[in-house]
Motif scaffolding. Structure first.
Motif, PDB file in Angstrom:
ATOM      1  N   PRO A 170       0.815  -1.227   0.000  1.00 45.27           N
ATOM      2  CA  PRO A 170       0.000   0.000   0.000  1.00 45.27           C
ATOM      3  C   PRO A 170       0.842   1.267   0.000  1.00 45.27           C
ATOM      4  O   PRO A 170       0.378   2.317  -0.461  1.00 45.27           O
ATOM      5  CB  PRO A 170      -0.826  -0.136   1.275  1.00 45.27           C
ATOM      6  N   THR A 171       2.070   1.192   0.484  1.00 50.54           N
ATOM      7  CA  THR A 171       2.947   2.378   0.488  1.00 50.54           C
ATOM      8  C   THR A 171       3.574   2.627  -0.869  1.00 50.54           C
ATOM      9  O   THR A 171       4.255   3.617  -1.068  1.00 50.54           O
ATOM     10  CB  THR A 171       4.071   2.174   1.502  1.00 50.54           C
ATOM     11  N   GLU A 207       3.771  -0.958   6.619  1.00 47.72           N
ATOM     12  CA  GLU A 207       3.490  -0.734   5.198  1.00 47.72           C
ATOM     13  C   GLU A 207       2.195  -1.401   4.772  1.00 47.72           C
ATOM     14  O   GLU A 207       1.717  -1.193   3.640  1.00 47.72           O
ATOM     15  CB  GLU A 207       4.649  -1.218   4.351  1.00 47.72           C
ATOM     16  N   LEU A 208       1.614  -2.213   5.642  1.00 48.73           N
ATOM     17  CA  LEU A 208       0.377  -2.899   5.305  1.00 48.73           C
ATOM     18  C   LEU A 208      -0.843  -2.287   5.987  1.00 48.73           C
ATOM     19  O   LEU A 208      -1.965  -2.785   5.828  1.00 48.73           O
ATOM     20  CB  LEU A 208       0.484  -4.382   5.695  1.00 48.73           C
ATOM     21  N   GLY A 242      -4.046  -0.327   6.623  1.00 49.70           N
ATOM     22  CA  GLY A 242      -5.104   0.037   5.683  1.00 49.70           C
ATOM     23  C   GLY A 242      -5.497  -1.094   4.755  1.00 49.70           C
ATOM     24  O   GLY A 242      -6.486  -0.969   4.008  1.00 49.70           O
ATOM     25  N   LEU A 243      -4.769  -2.214   4.774  1.00 46.13           N
ATOM     26  CA  LEU A 243      -5.080  -3.331   3.882  1.00 46.13           C
ATOM     27  C   LEU A 243      -6.114  -4.227   4.559  1.00 46.13           C
ATOM     28  O   LEU A 243      -5.887  -4.758   5.645  1.00 46.13           O
ATOM     29  CB  LEU A 243      -3.802  -4.116   3.584  1.00 46.13           C
ATOM     30  N   GLU A 294      -3.422   4.780   7.920  1.00 41.60           N
ATOM     31  CA  GLU A 294      -2.637   5.056   6.731  1.00 41.60           C
ATOM     32  C   GLU A 294      -1.349   4.222   6.768  1.00 41.60           C
ATOM     33  O   GLU A 294      -0.645   4.186   7.784  1.00 41.60           O
ATOM     34  CB  GLU A 294      -2.269   6.535   6.679  1.00 41.60           C
ATOM     35  N   PRO A 295      -1.031   3.571   5.685  1.00 36.65           N
ATOM     36  CA  PRO A 295       0.261   2.857   5.647  1.00 36.65           C
ATOM     37  C   PRO A 295       1.402   3.862   5.646  1.00 36.65           C
ATOM     38  O   PRO A 295       1.256   5.003   5.169  1.00 36.65           O
ATOM     39  CB  PRO A 295       0.186   2.084   4.333  1.00 36.65           C
TER      40      PRO A 295
END
Length: 811
Positions: A712-713, A734-735, A737-738, A801-802
């Protein structure tokens, strides 16, 4: 008063059945009297019309013993109404109506006279033993009956048999069952001995002594072979048996007189111990036996098509065989059977011994079929078809021996070979050598142990055949004379020094060359072989090997003869080739050598001038073939490509090329392009593998099994395909919001996520990211907040947010 045999109760049914139906299956347990009772009962049948009855016995001893018993019951001598015809021994006359023959003799009879003109009935005794020649004889007799002799009667007889398949083969023949006359036999299971001949001999000795002390009567002992019999015999001699006890060996290669003494009734007041192989399991009644001691072992010939070698293997007896052996103790009175294996192990034994057609060298069988006019065994009504590999190997050998032409049909040479009744190799040797030496070798090697001698060297045995007339050399000598007459050779032309040259005609693939040490040899077929370094033949430059045990990387040489290189070149000239070979030496330089070779053996070699420019590529490819793919440099990208294609190929093998190491090595010449590389490690493998994919496959591969996962980033994180499940190692932030777990192959294969801390340390492995967010994230978050306070750790990561960054200072 004569004891009534159980077979007499069913003889009227047998006679009545054969009066209206040509074929019959008879089931009768040991002791029922089928072998000696059925043939005389058929002599006056109208359909016999004065013709002979032929009964096929699996062993020479059984044929001789049955003929003697039938003759005695008829008040006649052997060779009168009842006689026998076996290898090296015949007693028949113009009066003979019942002829006992071995299966090999019957094969010769039906090949020479397919209509069996003077024979009215053929009885196959002990058919359950499933000997190859018995199966063949039955199939040929069925063909003769169908095409030439509808009046011919065929009877299959057995003690232990699943009768239904045999009845079907005999065109739905009726089955008649006779009851046995066995007395109860008490089974006593003893502990299994430790491995080794000495341990077996001690255990057998103790069991035999226990049997002797446990009651009257003789003791029948089952052992796998001659070596074990001799060990047990010595152990009993050391035990100082009573003066009235005789120890008698019984195996196939004993002189007939010694065999007859072993099966004859004991003299009144004396007892005997018969040390026998499986020869005593069936067809024989050894008078007076009340006790059986069973090692549970049998020695069988097993052929390996991959090596072309037959080896004698010591195996556990089948359950049917064990029952046959135990039953020998209950023929005349209640008895005992001592088994050297635990009762719990009995159920693990095979139910029946495998049919010989599944385990034997099929070259003689294939030659017999070719002589009969059959190119494939499926054309015959066999009880079992042979393995394809062994069949193909047999046909290949016959072609090499010029017995078959290029179309697979028998040649004139093959027809002449088939008349000898010898292995095709030996028949080929007899026809080409036409000497007394060849006849002596064929007679020796036709015997199971090639004469009573422990020497590896065949030359002293040949001298004995030439000079000695005592047993067993007399029998072997007479057979050698028969072979000499068949080959139109002079039997007196025996020279043992020619043994190697003569034997090479039969075994060109077993010419052996010494390799790097006394007693170590390489065969022309590429296999290793070895002799005890103290053996007189161990220092010879060349041998011809007639028999190996076939075990291990270096098979043990059992029988051989020396060969000079001059004689080798003279007799095997057509097999010798000059081959130019180009290869890399250890320094990586290309060298060219002209080698004179017999199969895998190098007889001579010399260096050639500088090889042509394309020689380097050929040499590099050859090195890969010989040493494997490990000599190439497979980059991580190449290994990744293999793994990605393999993942999709597992789903659809037809749609994707095979890039496995095994397939790549097998097809290396198709894909490995050397180009301008001077060394194998300079070749870039990944582009060559990618060329195995067409444009559409390459596009689909990148779509379905991508090299990277996009977080997602926006980070592109490599996917690791080298593990069982495709895996991504990524920082957990980095994940954020997934809400769906990432997957590849059109969302059919979930990625394994190895979640990392900000310091790139593993914190969790999951294949269910939403489940992780809703479950164990709370505990993981608490730990991470304490260890990494400058990073954001939201309570609801699925809605956050990522990020790849830390929190701004002051927040």
């Amino acid at each position: 008063m004569t004891t009534r045999l159980p077979i007499e109760d069913v003889l009227p049914a047998i006679v009545a059945s054969l009066a209206t139906t040509p074929n019959l299956v008879l089931q009768a347990p040991p002791g029922a009297g089928k072998t000696t009772g059925v043939p005389p009962a058929l002599l006056d049948a109208n359909w016999l019309a004065g013709k002979k009855i032929v009964m096929i016995e699996p062993r020479r001893l059984a044929a001789r013993a049955a003929a003697s018993r039938i003759a005695r019951n008829l008040g006649d001598e052997v060779g009168g109404i009842a006689g026998y015809r076996v290898r090296m021994d015949t007693k028949v006359s113009a009066r003979t109506r019942i002829e006992l023959v071995t299966d090999g003799v019957f094969t010769r009879m039906i090949q020479e006279d397919p209509s069996l003109e003077k024979i009215g009935a053929v009885l196959f005794d002990e058919i359950h033993e499933r000997r190859l020649e018995t199966d063949l004889g039955l199939a040929l007799a069925l063909e003769s009956q169908a095409a030439l002799r509808p009046d011919l009667r065929l009877i299959a007889m057995s003690a232990t048999l699943d009768a239904a398949p045999v009845a079907r083969a005999l065109r739905d023949a009726p089955i008649i069952t006779a009851q046995g006359r066995a007395f109860p036999v008490e089974i006593r299971n003893l502990p299994a001995p430790a491995s080794g001949l000495d341990a077996l001999a001690v255990a057998m000795r103790d069991a035999i002594l226990d049997a002797l002390s446990g009651g009257d009567g003789d003791v029948l002992v089952f052992l796998p072979g001659g070596a074990e019999i001799r060990r047990v015999e010595r152990a009993l001699q050391a035990a100082r048996l009573a003066d009235n006890i005789d120890v008698m060996p019984l195996f196939g290669d004993l002189p007939p007189a010694q065999q007859d003494r072993a099966i004859a009734p004991s003299i009144k007041g004396r007892r005997k111990i018969v040390l026998a192989t499986s020869i005593a399991e069936t067809s024989l009644t050894i008078e007076g036996v009340r006790h059986v001691v069973d090692s549970g072992l049998a020695r069988n010939a097993r052929y390996d098509p991959a090596t072309g070698l037959t080896k004698l293997v010591t195996e556990k007896v089948s359950r049917a065989g064990a029952e046959q052996r135990a039953g020998r103790a209950g023929r005349v009175a209640p008895g005992t059977a001592r088994r050297l294996w635990p009762a719990a192990a009995h159920g693990a034994l095979p139910e029946f011994t495998a049919p010989e057609i599944a385990t034997a060298d099929l070259a003689p069988f294939a030659l017999e079929l070719a002589a009969w006019g059959v190119e494939h065994p499926s054309a015959l009504n066999l009880l079992d078809q042979p393995p394809a590999s062994a069949w193909n190997e047999a046909r290949a050998l016959l072609t090499e021996l010029d017995a078959l032409d290029k179309d697979g049909r028998i040649t004139a040479h093959g027809k002449a070979m088939s008349r000898f009744g010898a292995h095709p190799r030996l028949a080929h040797m007899l026809l080409h050598a036409k000497s007394g030496t060849a006849a002596a070798l064929a007679a020796l090697l036709g015997e199971r142990d090639a004469g009573p001698n422990d020497d590896v060297d065949l030359r002293p045995r040949i001298d004995r055949v030439a000079k000695f007339s005592d047993e067993p050399w007399r029998r072997i000598r007479e057979q050698a004379k028969r072979f000499a007459r068949q080959a139109h050779a002079d039997f007196a032309d025996i020279a043992s020094e020619d043994a190697g040259e003569t034997l090479a005609l039969a075994y060109p693939d077993r010419v052996a060359q010494q390799r790097g040490g006394r007693g170590r040899f390489r065969l022309a077929n590429g296999r290793g072989a070895a002799l005890n370094e103290r053996d007189p033949l161990a220092g010879e430059a060349f041998l011809v090997v007639a028999e190996l045990d076939g075990a291990g990387a270096d098979s043990r040489i059992r029988l051989a003869a020396p060969l000079t290189e001059t004689a080798l070149r003279r007799v095997l000239g057509p097999h010798i080739e000059e081959i130019d070979e180009i290869e890399l030496n250890d320094a990586g330089a290309v060298v060219a050598t002209r080698r004179t070779k017999l199969g895998a053996l190098v007889l001579a070699e010399k260096a050639l001038p500088k090889p042509p420019p394309d020689a380097l590529a050929a040499a590099l490819l050859d090195r890969v073939r010989k040493r494997g793919l490990s000599v190439l440099h497979f980059s991580d990208a190449a290994r990744e490509l293999q793994a990605r294609v393999a993942l999709l190929r597992d789903k659809d093998s037809e749609a994707w090329p095979d890039l496995s190491d095994a397939h790549l090595l097998a097809t290396v010449g198709d894909w490995l392009t050397i180009g301008s590389a001077r060394k194998l490690e300079e070749i870039a493998i990944e582009p060559l593998l990618r060329q195995r994919l067409d444009w559409k496959q390459a596009q689909e591969l990148d779509a379905r099994a991508p090299t990277h996962f996009t977080a997602p980033t926006g980070s592109r994180v490599p996917i690791d395909y080298s593990v069982a499940n495709p895996t991504v190692r990524i920082r957990v932030q980095e994940l954020f919001g997934l809400t769906q777990h990432p997957a590849i192959d059109r969302n059919r294969i979930p990625l394994t996520l190895e979640l990392l801390s900000p310091a790139q340390r593993p914190i969790q492995v999951t294949r269910d990211l939403p489940g992780f967010w809703a479950g164990s994230w709370k505990a993981v978050r608490a730990d991470l907040r304490g260890r990494y306070p400058r990073h954001p750790w939201p309570e609801d990561p699925a809605a956050a947010e990522p990020t790849r960054r830390v929190k701004p200072r002051g927040t």
